[in-house]
Write a protein that holds these residues in place. Structure first.
Motif, PDB file in Angstrom:
ATOM      1  N   ILE A 199     -13.188  25.573  -9.115  1.00  0.00           N
ATOM      2  CA  ILE A 199     -12.033  25.963  -8.295  1.00  0.00           C
ATOM      3  C   ILE A 199     -12.373  27.131  -7.374  1.00  0.00           C
ATOM      4  N   PHE A 200     -13.004  28.152  -7.924  1.00  0.00           N
ATOM      5  CA  PHE A 200     -13.324  29.330  -7.104  1.00  0.00           C
ATOM      6  C   PHE A 200     -14.343  29.005  -6.011  1.00  0.00           C
ATOM      7  N   THR A 201     -15.253  28.076  -6.290  1.00  0.00           N
ATOM      8  CA  THR A 201     -16.198  27.651  -5.243  1.00  0.00           C
ATOM      9  C   THR A 201     -15.449  27.023  -4.074  1.00  0.00           C
ATOM     10  N   ALA A 202     -14.450  26.196  -4.390  1.00  0.00           N
ATOM     11  CA  ALA A 202     -13.630  25.600  -3.328  1.00  0.00           C
ATOM     12  C   ALA A 202     -12.841  26.678  -2.587  1.00  0.00           C
ATOM     13  N   PHE A 203     -12.301  27.638  -3.327  1.00  0.00           N
ATOM     14  CA  PHE A 203     -11.566  28.738  -2.690  1.00  0.00           C
ATOM     15  C   PHE A 203     -12.472  29.521  -1.731  1.00  0.00           C
ATOM     16  N   ASP A 204     -13.711  29.769  -2.152  1.00  0.00           N
ATOM     17  CA  ASP A 204     -14.647  30.511  -1.298  1.00  0.00           C
ATOM     18  C   ASP A 204     -14.895  29.762   0.013  1.00  0.00           C
ATOM     19  N   ARG A 205     -15.028  28.456  -0.062  1.00  0.00           N
ATOM     20  CA  ARG A 205     -15.263  27.670   1.147  1.00  0.00           C
ATOM     21  C   ARG A 205     -14.054  27.706   2.077  1.00  0.00           C
ATOM     22  N   ILE A 206     -12.870  27.635   1.487  1.00  0.00           N
ATOM     23  CA  ILE A 206     -11.653  27.719   2.298  1.00  0.00           C
ATOM     24  C   ILE A 206     -11.555  29.093   2.950  1.00  0.00           C
ATOM     25  N   SER A 207     -11.816  30.146   2.174  1.00  0.00           N
ATOM     26  CA  SER A 207     -11.750  31.508   2.715  1.00  0.00           C
ATOM     27  C   SER A 207     -12.702  31.686   3.888  1.00  0.00           C
ATOM     28  N   GLU A 208     -13.900  31.142   3.740  1.00  0.00           N
ATOM     29  CA  GLU A 208     -14.902  31.271   4.796  1.00  0.00           C
ATOM     30  C   GLU A 208     -14.436  30.638   6.098  1.00  0.00           C
ATOM     31  N   GLN A 209     -13.696  29.540   6.000  1.00  0.00           N
ATOM     32  CA  GLN A 209     -13.203  28.855   7.194  1.00  0.00           C
ATOM     33  C   GLN A 209     -12.281  29.745   8.021  1.00  0.00           C
ATOM     34  N   PHE A 210     -11.563  30.651   7.367  1.00  0.00           N
ATOM     35  CA  PHE A 210     -10.578  31.472   8.064  1.00  0.00           C
ATOM     36  C   PHE A 210     -11.023  32.926   8.225  1.00  0.00           C
ATOM     37  N   GLY A 211     -12.309  33.196   7.947  1.00  0.00           N
ATOM     38  CA  GLY A 211     -12.797  34.557   8.096  1.00  0.00           C
ATOM     39  C   GLY A 211     -12.229  35.518   7.082  1.00  0.00           C
ATOM     40  N   VAL A 212     -11.843  34.998   5.938  1.00  0.00           N
ATOM     41  CA  VAL A 212     -11.297  35.826   4.859  1.00  0.00           C
ATOM     42  C   VAL A 212     -12.417  36.099   3.855  1.00  0.00           C
ATOM     43  N   GLU A 213     -12.520  37.322   3.402  1.00  0.00           N
ATOM     44  CA  GLU A 213     -13.602  37.727   2.509  1.00  0.00           C
ATOM     45  C   GLU A 213     -13.121  37.790   1.074  1.00  0.00           C
ATOM     46  N   ARG A 214     -13.744  36.977   0.228  1.00  0.00           N
ATOM     47  CA  ARG A 214     -13.422  37.101  -1.195  1.00  0.00           C
ATOM     48  C   ARG A 214     -14.056  38.403  -1.709  1.00  0.00           C
ATOM     49  N   ILE A 215     -13.236  39.270  -2.288  1.00  0.00           N
ATOM     50  CA  ILE A 215     -13.711  40.562  -2.766  1.00  0.00           C
ATOM     51  C   ILE A 215     -14.196  40.464  -4.210  1.00  0.00           C
ATOM     52  N   LYS A 216     -13.403  39.833  -5.069  1.00  0.00           N
ATOM     53  CA  LYS A 216     -13.818  39.745  -6.466  1.00  0.00           C
ATOM     54  C   LYS A 216     -12.952  38.752  -7.212  1.00  0.00           C
ATOM     55  N   THR A 217     -13.452  38.363  -8.361  1.00  0.00           N
ATOM     56  CA  THR A 217     -12.645  37.608  -9.328  1.00  0.00           C
ATOM     57  C   THR A 217     -12.679  38.385 -10.637  1.00  0.00           C
ATOM     58  N   ILE A 218     -11.547  38.447 -11.303  1.00  0.00           N
ATOM     59  CA  ILE A 218     -11.467  39.080 -12.622  1.00  0.00           C
ATOM     60  C   ILE A 218     -10.800  38.070 -13.542  1.00  0.00           C
ATOM     61  N   GLY A 219     -11.612  37.411 -14.364  1.00  0.00           N
ATOM     62  CA  GLY A 219     -11.052  36.339 -15.190  1.00  0.00           C
ATOM     63  C   GLY A 219     -10.526  35.241 -14.292  1.00  0.00           C
ATOM     64  N   ASP A 220      -9.227  34.999 -14.389  1.00  0.00           N
ATOM     65  CA  ASP A 220      -8.626  33.943 -13.565  1.00  0.00           C
ATOM     66  C   ASP A 220      -8.022  34.499 -12.277  1.00  0.00           C
ATOM     67  N   ALA A 221      -8.162  35.786 -12.026  1.00  0.00           N
ATOM     68  CA  ALA A 221      -7.595  36.389 -10.816  1.00  0.00           C
ATOM     69  C   ALA A 221      -8.596  36.295  -9.667  1.00  0.00           C
ATOM     70  N   TYR A 222      -8.062  35.995  -8.492  1.00  0.00           N
ATOM     71  CA  TYR A 222      -8.900  35.843  -7.293  1.00  0.00           C
ATOM     72  C   TYR A 222      -8.318  36.733  -6.208  1.00  0.00           C
ATOM     73  N   MET A 223      -9.163  37.612  -5.654  1.00  0.00           N
ATOM     74  CA  MET A 223      -8.696  38.560  -4.639  1.00  0.00           C
ATOM     75  C   MET A 223      -9.508  38.372  -3.366  1.00  0.00           C
ATOM     76  N   ALA A 224      -8.809  38.252  -2.231  1.00  0.00           N
ATOM     77  CA  ALA A 224      -9.469  38.098  -0.938  1.00  0.00           C
ATOM     78  C   ALA A 224      -8.727  38.926   0.101  1.00  0.00           C
ATOM     79  N   VAL A 225      -9.445  39.280   1.176  1.00  0.00           N
ATOM     80  CA  VAL A 225      -8.860  40.150   2.186  1.00  0.00           C
ATOM     81  C   VAL A 225      -9.293  39.706   3.573  1.00  0.00           C
TER      82      VAL A 225
END
Length: 351
Positions: A199-225
């Motif tokens: 799931i997080f790999t897919a999220f990273d690819r989506i984030s990259e498409q919009f110029g959003v930077e994934r900062i970190k994951t903590i367990g099941d939490a996903y943070m991007a900016v």
């Protein structure tokens, strides 16, 4: 010839500089003259068969070259006293009293070849180690780029430190899965890890498409900016697009996968500080009002919903369906008007 003192001196001189000399008759290879160095390497020519192996080793190529050009240069291996020597052989034709003669000049280049082999072996070792270091460098770089944005990594690589930066206009996305604790208790850790990785790999690819930077994951939490370290005028739309597509991805994945996942998402805008934290264990972290807001609002989101402050409404209304859901008392932030954010119909069809 041996009674001439000058000849004796010349032979000693040739031997001292490691040169073997011999004169052979072209027609039958009878040796007319040789010095001591030549005999040391090839054997005494007066003994039957002493030169046979050396001659056979170069006979064909030497004969052809001497007939065509009158010269030949090559190498031959000999084994006097059980040690293999490499001898450089230079032959040229000469005529003495109307008879063709071969003048052979020989030099022991064994040490030179050994040194060349050592240098070649050392060069290959250096080249192999260089390739290994390059691979390690690429691996470390890839690892660090997973921990921090490229711009921050370049600063860290150049100066060894990262200067904390205040970014006044950014948007932050915080995602958390519903029922994650129960899932981890009911399933093998490898299953949990495999699901999150997918799931997080897919999220990273989506984030990259919009110029959003994934900062970190903590367990099941996903943070991007969005909006840092490079300023992005439409940072609010960027994180909203990511949030909508994250939920779209989960909906479609749930249709074909055994395990069903639902998430809550909070997004917030404002100021944030970004910097590398730690000395031995580096991690790039983002903190500040925008981060706090996204984390607080995520709690107020229903499963598969996106919650944002009403102040973001005017940044999102042209590209998203926005619904006001009223005022809520947010810990540390006071009373806030909140909105639900959904993708518009054209976005739903294009995904």
């Amino acid at each position: 010839m041996t009674g001439n003192p000058l000849t004796t001196i010349n032979e000693q001189l040739l031997k001292s500089i490691g040169v073997g000399i011999a004169i052979l008759r072209w027609s039958d290879l009878t040796v007319y003259y040789h010095n001591a160095a030549f005999a040391d390497w090839f054997g005494d020519p007066r003994k039957p068969g002493a030169l046979s192996e050396a001659i056979e080793a170069i006979r064909e190529s030497a004969s052809t070259a001497l007939r065509e050009t009158g010269r030949f240069t090559g190498e031959v291996e000999v084994k006097p006293r059980r040690r293999t020597l490499v001898i450089s052989v230079s032959l040229h034709l000469a005529e003495v009293e109307g008879e063709k003669m071969i003048v052979a000049e020989c030099q022991n280049i064994t040490r030179m070849r050994e040194l060349e082999q050592m240098i070649d072996s050392y060069s290959k070792m250096v080249e192999r180690n260089t390739r290994q270091l390059e691979r390690e460098k690429e691996r470390v770089e890839k690892l660090l780029l997973n921990l921090m944005p490229r711009k921050v990594y370049e600063e860290f690589k150049t100066f060894g430190v990262v200067t904390p930066q205040l970014y006044r206009n950014v948007s932050v996305l915080m995602l958390d899965f519903v029922g994650f604790t129960d899932f981890t208790e009911q399933n093998d850790p490898t299953v949990t890890l495999g699901e999150l990785n997918d799931i997080f790999t897919a999220f990273d690819r989506i984030s990259e498409q919009f110029g959003v930077e994934r900062i970190k994951t903590i367990g099941d939490a996903y943070m991007a900016v969005a909006g840092m370290p490079d300023e992005t005028p439409d940072h609010a739309s960027a994180v909203a697009n990511c949030a909508v597509r994250f939920l779209r991805f989960l909906e479609r994945r749930n249709q074909s996968h055994r395990f069903k996942w639902e998430a809550r998402i909070g997004i917030g805008s404002g100021a944030a500080v970004g910097s590398v934290v730690g000395v031995q264990k580096y991690v790039y972290d983002v903190f500040g009002p925008a981060v706090n807001m996204a984390a607080r609002l995520e709690v107020f989101a229903h499963p598969m919903k996106i919650v944002a402050p009403v102040e973001m409404k005017y940044d999102l209304i042209d590209g998203f369906q926005v619904e006001e859901i009223g005022a809520y008392d947010i810990k540390g932030l006071g009373s806030m008007e909140l909105i639900n954010v959904e993708g518009n119909l054209s976005l739903a069809r294009s995904f």
